[in-house]
Design a protein around this motif. Structure first.
Motif, short mmCIF file in Angstrom:
data_model
loop_
_atom_site.label_atom_id
_atom_site.label_comp_id
_atom_site.label_asym_id
_atom_site.label_seq_id
_atom_site.Cartn_x
_atom_site.Cartn_y
_atom_site.Cartn_z
N ASP A 128 0.87 -1.16 0.00
CA ASP A 128 0.00 0.00 0.00
C ASP A 128 0.92 1.22 0.00
OD1 ASP A 128 -2.13 1.73 0.24
OD2 ASP A 128 -2.53 1.28 2.35
N LEU A 130 2.03 3.15 -2.60
CA LEU A 130 2.66 3.56 -3.85
C LEU A 130 1.64 4.13 -4.82
CD1 LEU A 130 5.26 0.72 -4.49
CD2 LEU A 130 5.54 2.91 -3.29
N SER A 131 0.37 3.92 -4.54
CA SER A 131 -0.71 4.51 -5.32
C SER A 131 -1.91 4.64 -4.39
CB SER A 131 -1.07 3.62 -6.52
OG SER A 131 -1.49 2.34 -6.09
N TYR A 133 -5.30 3.65 -3.09
CA TYR A 133 -6.27 2.56 -3.19
C TYR A 133 -7.65 3.15 -2.94
CZ TYR A 133 -8.83 -1.73 -2.39
OH TYR A 133 -9.76 -2.73 -2.47
N LYS A 134 -8.47 3.17 -3.98
CA LYS A 134 -9.74 3.89 -3.94
C LYS A 134 -10.68 3.37 -2.87
CE LYS A 134 -9.51 5.32 -8.78
NZ LYS A 134 -10.14 5.24 -10.13
N LYS A 204 0.11 8.62 4.80
CA LYS A 204 0.28 8.45 3.36
C LYS A 204 1.57 9.13 2.90
CE LYS A 204 -3.47 6.15 3.03
NZ LYS A 204 -3.37 4.69 2.87
N THR A 207 5.03 9.90 -2.60
CA THR A 207 5.80 8.95 -3.41
C THR A 207 6.82 9.64 -4.31
OG1 THR A 207 3.98 8.90 -5.03
CG2 THR A 207 4.04 7.16 -3.37
N ALA A 236 -0.69 -0.71 -10.68
CA ALA A 236 -1.04 0.55 -10.01
C ALA A 236 0.20 1.29 -9.52
CB ALA A 236 -1.96 0.26 -8.82
N ALA A 237 1.29 0.56 -9.34
CA ALA A 237 2.53 1.17 -8.82
C ALA A 237 3.51 1.54 -9.92
CB ALA A 237 3.21 0.21 -7.84
N PRO A 239 3.87 4.08 -12.01
CA PRO A 239 4.49 5.41 -11.99
C PRO A 239 5.65 5.50 -11.01
CG PRO A 239 2.10 5.62 -12.07
CD PRO A 239 2.40 4.15 -11.85
N PHE A 240 5.49 4.90 -9.83
CA PHE A 240 6.59 4.90 -8.85
C PHE A 240 7.75 4.05 -9.36
CE2 PHE A 240 8.88 3.05 -5.28
CZ PHE A 240 9.21 4.18 -4.54
#
Length: 272
Positions: A128, A130-131, A133-134, A204, A207, A236-237, A239-240
């Motif tokens: 959790d 790195l993006s 989570y909606k 949070k 990143t 989902a990660a 971009p990082f």
């Protein structure tokens, strides 16, 4: 094992294990304790001496003097820095590494924000943080979601019904369903879910800042994802991942439940 007395927060309990000599601060996933990583005995634990922390509302870590309203408002990010400052008082200020699984990855990443110049390695599993989570964001930030979350956790039948419907539409798989169901089958467990996710909702990481610091300080970075993980998938990660070109990235043939003997064997085989 030991405790950190953190002013304004409470007692944070940690476990110690591993045959290695290098210190590794580790943060577990929901429903587990700081002992979660003991199964990595032939890989990670050969290199590191683990200090595995229990999250609050898990294991033996206890908040002190906090009201329900304070819990729901969330723990300030500064409290994570306070963890490490107290750890330094006991063990001396020194270089260390961090490891996090699932929600525990947020804390590992926040320590990178604060102590990048002292960190040798970052190990994240099904992370959790790195993006966004909606699902968690909806439950802990949006007014409608927060109301639903409170209502569901106080009901004996709503939470199980919701999980069954999430599995039916394949939002979660059978493995996640069983894990989640085991954490909401009593009133106390449902309350702990509610308190835990609200307590950590402010934790949070930035990143972009974390990626910049990892690159600047040449911190070794290992990222491990489950190919069948519906909670925190690798896509989902991306971009990082793309912003840390030297990261060691693995997508293993597993789901979200990663910290197992199977992962230990996978990591050992990488070294051969």
């Amino acid at each position: 094992m030991g405790f950190l007395d953190i002013p304004g927060l409470g007692k944070a309990h940690y476990h110690e294990y591993g045959s290695g000599s290098k210190p590794l601060l580790a943060f577990h996933g929901y429903g587990m304790t700081g002992r979660q990583f003991h199964v990595l005995e032939n890989s990670i634990l050969q290199e590191y001496h683990v200090y595995g922390f229990d999250h609050f509302f898990h294991g033996e870590s206890k908040l002190s003097g906090w009201t329900e309203q304070q819990i729901i408002e969330g723990m300030p990010k500064t409290m994570i820095k306070a963890h490490l400052e107290e750890w330094f008082k006991l063990h001396g200020k020194q270089r260390f590494s961090v490891m996090g699984y699932s929600i525990g990855a947020n804390i590992a990443l926040l320590l990178v924000e604060e102590y990048a110049d002292l960190i040798d390695e970052v190990i994240l599993m099904a992370p959790d943080g790195l993006s966004v989570y909606k699902g968690f964001h909806f439950l802990t930030y949006q007014p409608v979601g927060r109301y639903m979350f409170k209502t569901v956790t106080k009901s004996k039948w709503l939470a199980p019904a919701l999980l069954k419907n999430l599995k039916k539409v394949r939002f979660i798989d059978d493995g996640l369903y069983q894990i989640a169901y085991n954490e909401i089958d009593t009133e106390q467990k449902r309350q702990d879910v509610y308190y835990t996710l609200n307590l950590i909702r402010l934790l949070k990481p930035d990143t972009n800042k974390v990626a910049e610091l990892i690159n600047q300080h040449h911190i070794k970075c290992r990222l491990i994802f489950g190919k069948h993980d519906n909670l925190f998938p690798m896509k989902a990660a991306l971009p990082f991942i793309n912003s840390v070109p030297n990261a060691e990235v693995h997508e293993v043939n597993m789901g979200h439940w990663l910290v197992t003997k199977q992962l230990d064997e996978y990591l050992v085989n990488l070294q051969q």
